[in-house]
Motif scaffolding. Structure first.
Motif, mmCIF file in Angstrom:
data_model
loop_
_atom_site.group_PDB
_atom_site.id
_atom_site.type_symbol
_atom_site.label_atom_id
_atom_site.label_comp_id
_atom_site.label_asym_id
_atom_site.label_seq_id
_atom_site.Cartn_x
_atom_site.Cartn_y
_atom_site.Cartn_z
ATOM 1 N N ARG A 69 0.844 -1.248 -0.069
ATOM 2 C CA ARG A 69 0.283 -0.074 0.048
ATOM 3 C C ARG A 69 0.776 1.121 0.238
ATOM 4 N N THR A 72 2.474 1.844 -3.567
ATOM 5 C CA THR A 72 1.311 1.953 -4.316
ATOM 6 C C THR A 72 1.204 3.536 -4.127
ATOM 7 N N LEU A 73 1.003 4.038 -2.882
ATOM 8 C CA LEU A 73 0.651 5.451 -2.517
ATOM 9 C C LEU A 73 1.969 6.302 -2.962
ATOM 10 N N ALA A 75 3.817 5.435 -5.327
ATOM 11 C CA ALA A 75 4.184 5.726 -6.803
ATOM 12 C C ALA A 75 2.669 6.638 -7.531
ATOM 13 N N GLN A 76 1.520 6.652 -6.701
ATOM 14 C CA GLN A 76 0.521 7.699 -6.954
ATOM 15 C C GLN A 76 1.059 9.154 -6.670
ATOM 16 N N LYS A 77 1.792 9.323 -5.589
ATOM 17 C CA LYS A 77 2.008 10.533 -5.550
ATOM 18 C C LYS A 77 3.237 11.089 -6.412
ATOM 19 N N GLN A 78 4.255 10.119 -6.590
ATOM 20 C CA GLN A 78 5.124 10.523 -7.744
ATOM 21 C C GLN A 78 4.348 10.981 -9.209
ATOM 22 N N ALA A 79 3.454 9.962 -9.435
ATOM 23 C CA ALA A 79 2.684 10.442 -10.563
ATOM 24 C C ALA A 79 1.988 11.505 -10.728
ATOM 25 N N ALA A 80 1.529 12.094 -9.610
ATOM 26 C CA ALA A 80 0.774 13.180 -9.340
ATOM 27 C C ALA A 80 1.880 14.430 -9.354
ATOM 28 N N GLU A 82 4.681 14.115 -11.066
ATOM 29 C CA GLU A 82 5.119 14.390 -12.323
ATOM 30 C C GLU A 82 4.104 14.903 -13.222
#
Length: 126
Positions: A69, A72-73, A75-80, A82
């Motif tokens: 988890r 995943t969080l 990775a989501q923060k990194q995607a946001a 970027e």
């Protein structure tokens, strides 16, 4: 007298030997008498070990889920981040392009005004 002392030594030796034999017999009797309760205790210990292992496996599963988890969080923060950086760069580029186009338009307007004045001056001279 010597004989009496030997008898005492012999008596003590035999008494010690008899006592050891009695202790060994009592130990064997206690061991056979405790066999059912020993197997019950052993079964209880085995069940405790199995329960402990099940709890450990559950803890490891929860730990693994938590780590998944967290990853995943992250990775989501990194995607946001970027995506936000990409949007910011895009906004900066569009603002720069708009500024450049305004400069070009202003330059063209100045040239047109200069050409108009030149043409007006030439028409007055002619």
């Amino acid at each position: 007298m010597r004989h009496a002392r030997n008898n005492e030594l012999t008596d003590r030796r035999s008494a010690a030997s008899d006592a050891k034999a009695a202790l060994l017999t009592a130990y064997r009797a206690a061991k056979t008498a405790a066999e059912p309760s020993r197997s019950a205790r052993q079964a209880e210990r085995i069940s405790l070990v199995e329960a402990r292992e099940a709890r450990r496996a559950e803890r490891e599963r929860l730990k693994h889920e938590e780590q998944t988890r967290i990853v995943t969080l992250a990775a989501q923060k990194q995607a946001a981040i970027e995506a936000a950086e990409g949007a910011e760069i895009e906004a900066r580029n569009s603002a720069e392009n708009a500024r450049i186009s305004r400069v070009v338009e202003d330059e063209a307007a100045r040239k047109a005004e200069r050409d108009r004045r030149y043409a007006a001056r030439k028409s007055r001279q002619a």
